[in-house]
Design a protein around this motif. Sequence first.
Motif, PDB file in Angstrom:
ATOM      1  N   ASP A  27       0.805  -1.224   0.000  1.00  0.00           N
ATOM      2  CA  ASP A  27       0.000   0.000   0.000  1.00  0.00           C
ATOM      3  C   ASP A  27       0.844   1.283   0.000  1.00  0.00           C
ATOM      4  O   ASP A  27       0.305   2.379  -0.070  1.00  0.00           O
ATOM      5  CB  ASP A  27      -1.074  -0.008   1.100  1.00  0.00           C
ATOM      6  N   SER A  66       1.399   3.582  -4.983  1.00  0.00           N
ATOM      7  CA  SER A  66       0.126   4.096  -5.513  1.00  0.00           C
ATOM      8  C   SER A  66      -0.031   3.796  -6.988  1.00  0.00           C
ATOM      9  O   SER A  66      -1.145   3.657  -7.487  1.00  0.00           O
ATOM     10  CB  SER A  66       0.031   5.613  -5.348  1.00  0.00           C
ATOM     11  N   ASP A  70      -6.840   0.633  -9.983  1.00  0.00           N
ATOM     12  CA  ASP A  70      -6.649   1.917  -9.298  1.00  0.00           C
ATOM     13  C   ASP A  70      -5.164   2.258  -9.092  1.00  0.00           C
ATOM     14  O   ASP A  70      -4.833   3.298  -8.543  1.00  0.00           O
ATOM     15  CB  ASP A  70      -7.435   1.986  -7.984  1.00  0.00           C
ATOM     16  N   GLN A 107      -7.093   5.699  -3.875  1.00  0.00           N
ATOM     17  CA  GLN A 107      -6.909   4.583  -2.934  1.00  0.00           C
ATOM     18  C   GLN A 107      -7.188   5.001  -1.498  1.00  0.00           C
ATOM     19  O   GLN A 107      -7.473   4.169  -0.644  1.00  0.00           O
ATOM     20  CB  GLN A 107      -5.469   4.052  -3.043  1.00  0.00           C
TER      21      GLN A 107
END
Length: 289
Positions: A90, A93, A117, A281
């Motif tokens: 995470d 991006s 995404d 996100q």
Amino acid sequence: MSARLIDGTAVARRVRDEVAKGVAELVAQGGRTPGLATILVGDDPASEVYVRNKRRACAAAGMRDFHRRLPTTARQEEVREVIAELAADDQVSGILLQLPVPAHLDSEALLDHIPYDKDVDGLTVKNVGRLAQGRPGLRPCTPAGIVRLLDEYEVPLAGAEVVVVGRSVLVGRPMAQLVLARHATVTVCHSRTKDLAEACRRADVLIVAAGVPQLIGRDAVRRGAVVVDVGIHRGDEGLHGDVRFEEVAEVASLVTPVPGGVGPMTIAMLLHNTLEAARWQQGSAAPAA
Ligand SMILES: NC(=O)C1=CN([C@@H]2O[C@H](COP(=O)(O)OP(=O)(O)OC[C@H]3O[C@@H](n4cnc5c(N)ncnc54)[C@H](OP(=O)(O)O)[C@@H]3O)[C@@H](O)[C@H]2O)C=CC1
Ligand SMILES: Nc1nc(=O)c2c([nH]1)NC[C@@H]1CN(c3ccc(C(=O)N[C@@H](CCC(=O)O)C(=O)O)cc3)C=[N+]21
């Protein structure tokens, strides 16, 4: 030369400044620092230059730089595993798989492993479909950068005749979709187009992404047209596009130079997309059309 130059370097600098500000704001609000992961398979010298420039620009905008380098001999599963690892992280991006990949790899299948995404190149089926449907999503950088350039120079698109030369998934097709969404009347030309010059002469805005040096001369340009040259060719005496710049600049009203036109915008829009992806996100709406 009578045409005015479209200064892609200057507009790109503005976009990069905007992005840097956006990154700082996101972080100040307690968000995660956006990060871009570039994947380079093999040792194509041009791709090495592009990836290096993308990574530098990303760091300069305050984003984290992740990079994975794989040998030319890398197998499909190895590349897929790298993508899967970045997809699960995470801190990452955006994921960019530099194209072209070596011929033994299936680039479409690889792209499909990038979560939509994090698809900062806008090349996954999901984002391509969103664009085709006119829904928000991540847009391919080069065509998005061209629309931004045309906006900055107040070139009207609604009702304009736009001719796109090239129908690649990376440039030509999304270009046509983006200007269609802006209500242009669009013609897409390609290698089987019967009379290219004749088709091009319709254009109020002519966008050339064929990858053929010197393809477009003054006979293909209506007086007063806006000409955008996407092509990049590295010769002994520097970079050139698909357009015979000197003669086209005699008839066009606005023209992009190579270098210093579309190229810098591609990188700026990649940073823009990476910031948009990070926001998406972290709970913001999908990037606006
Ligand atoms: N400045 C930038 O940021 C970027 C620059 N580029 C450059 O832009 C150029 C195009 O890239 P890309 O779209 O990836 O290239 P592709 O080779 O994938 O696609 C080229 C397209 O042009 C068409 N074409 C080829 N020859 C002719 C011709 N003689 N007349 C009309 N159409 C023709 C092809 O038609 P067909 O489909 O029938 O084969 C194809 O649709 C390259 O020079 C590339 O380096 C690319 C990306 C970013
Ligand atoms: N997945 C993927 N996404 C891409 O966006 C992508 C790709 N693969 N493969 C190759 C093409 C090409 N491309 C360029 C980026 C920057 C410049 C650029 O910065 N050009 C500068 C000159 C840079 C130099 O001096 O070499 C200019 O035109 O002024 C050019 C071309 C992105 N591409």
